[in-house]
Design a protein around this motif. Structure first.
Motif, PDB file in Angstrom:
ATOM      1  N   GLU A  34       0.877  -1.205  -0.001  1.00 23.43           N
ATOM      2  CA  GLU A  34      -0.164   0.012   0.093  1.00 23.43           C
ATOM      3  C   GLU A  34       0.971   1.215   0.081  1.00 23.43           C
ATOM      4  O   GLU A  34       1.634   1.272   0.618  1.00 23.43           O
ATOM      5  N   PHE A 229      -5.853  -8.318   2.024  1.00 19.93           N
ATOM      6  CA  PHE A 229      -5.949  -7.044   2.694  1.00 19.93           C
ATOM      7  C   PHE A 229      -6.762  -7.092   3.790  1.00 19.93           C
ATOM      8  O   PHE A 229      -7.747  -7.816   3.931  1.00 19.93           O
ATOM      9  N   GLN A 233      -6.894  -1.119   4.855  1.00 23.86           N
ATOM     10  CA  GLN A 233      -7.016  -1.035   3.225  1.00 23.86           C
ATOM     11  C   GLN A 233      -8.070  -0.812   2.725  1.00 23.86           C
ATOM     12  O   GLN A 233      -8.250   0.055   1.642  1.00 23.86           O
TER      13      GLN A 233
END
Length: 305
Positions: A34, A229, A233
């Motif tokens: 990320e 994730f 996120q």
């Protein structure tokens, strides 16, 4: 024998403690799939860049980042008694990119490398899993470590061609890396409507009806396990989609808007509404990148500006 175990995230700590495996441990609390990752061989410069980026664009306090992430990784340094580092990581994108960074960091900090081994853990490991897998761990060769470092360097580059190449290569002991890289590349805006793979998944599900946030997330986790994730996120992405105007929240439920429907029908392009100024995928700044994901070809293509 002196062991140092590297674990990916605090969620696995209870099971690891219950296993009573010998040695010390380090927890990797980064989310390196990320946001921006700086192309540098200096860990201090990397962490400075990372802290600044995460604070400005993700609301993660810089001091908290250093206290919880950087200081913990300071344990990953040479010690006179250390004989083996054991890397415990899952197969998904989240874990695989963190794994690459940990190997990169080890190679930066250790002049003489100890034995380094790797364990392919299940998604929700138990204490029994740790005990069983400990004896079947895979020793990484110098070639394996070089491959991991080369992939990490490719992730940090300003263009994604080198990283995409690794999606089609034999990556040694890193048998999940090709799948993880392909999942990452599918997050680039697609050539049809500018959506990433996850954004398109959300809109298609909401096209069929409203969902509570967590119910939609569970669908994602079940349908696209290659990402790994967490809520953090997905919340970031969902809130961005709400700000753009393709989703709206009504009584704790998410639903698609008319703009979202038009984008799904390829009548509008998500990039015309979503600011890309500070959006990064690895070392690639999306604002200035011509690269788009072609779903039919299953690869990136450069679009004419």
């Amino acid at each position: 024998m002196s062991y140092l175990h590297v674990l990916n995230g605090d969620a696995v700590l209870p099971a690891f403690h219950q296993s009573k495996l010998p040695g010390e441990f380090v927890v990797c609390r980064e989310v390196l799939c990320e946001g921006k990752v700086k192309n540098t061989q200096d860990p201090d410069v990397f962490f400075q860049s990372r802290a600044k980026h995460l604070e400005f664009h993700y609301g993660i306090d810089k001091q908290s980042y250093y206290t919880q992430v950087v200081q913990e990784l300071e344990k990953l340094k040479p010690s006179g008694s250390l004989q083996e580092i054991i890397l415990w990581f899952d197969s998904d994108l989240f874990c695989q990119f963190n794994l690459l960074f940990i190997i990169h960091l080890i190679r930066q900090r250790f002049k003489v490398l100890p034995l380094i081994s790797m364990v392919d853990i299940p998604r929700h490991p138990t204490a029994e899993n740790y005990l069983q897998l400990f004896d079947t761990r895979t020793t990484l060769t110098d070639t394996d470590l070089e491959i991991a470092d080369d992939i990490w360097d490719a992730l940090c580059l300003e263009t994604p061609q080198a990283l995409e190449l690794f999606a089609h290569l034999n990556n040694g002991q890193f048998k999940h890396m090709s799948t993880a890289i392909t999942a990452h590349l599918a997050r680039f805006p697609n050539t049809e409507n500018g959506l990433s793979s996850i954004q398109e998944f959300f809109l298609k599900r909401l096209q069929m009806g409203e969902y509570r946030w967590q119910d939609l997330y569970k669908l994602f986790w079940d349908s696209m396990p290659d990402y790994g994730f967490g809520d953090f996120q997905l919340d970031i992405m969902t809130n961005r989609m709400i700000k753009v105007g393709v989703l709206e929240q009504d009584d704790q439920k998410l639903k698609i808007t008319s703009l979202g429907l038009e984008i799904l029908a390829n009548e509008e392009n998500y990039l015309d509404y979503a600011p890309m100024e500070h959006r990064w995928l690895g070392g690639v700044r999306l604002k200035t990148s011509p690269w788009r994901w072609n779903k039919k070809l299953g690869r990136l293509v450069a679009m004419q500006k």
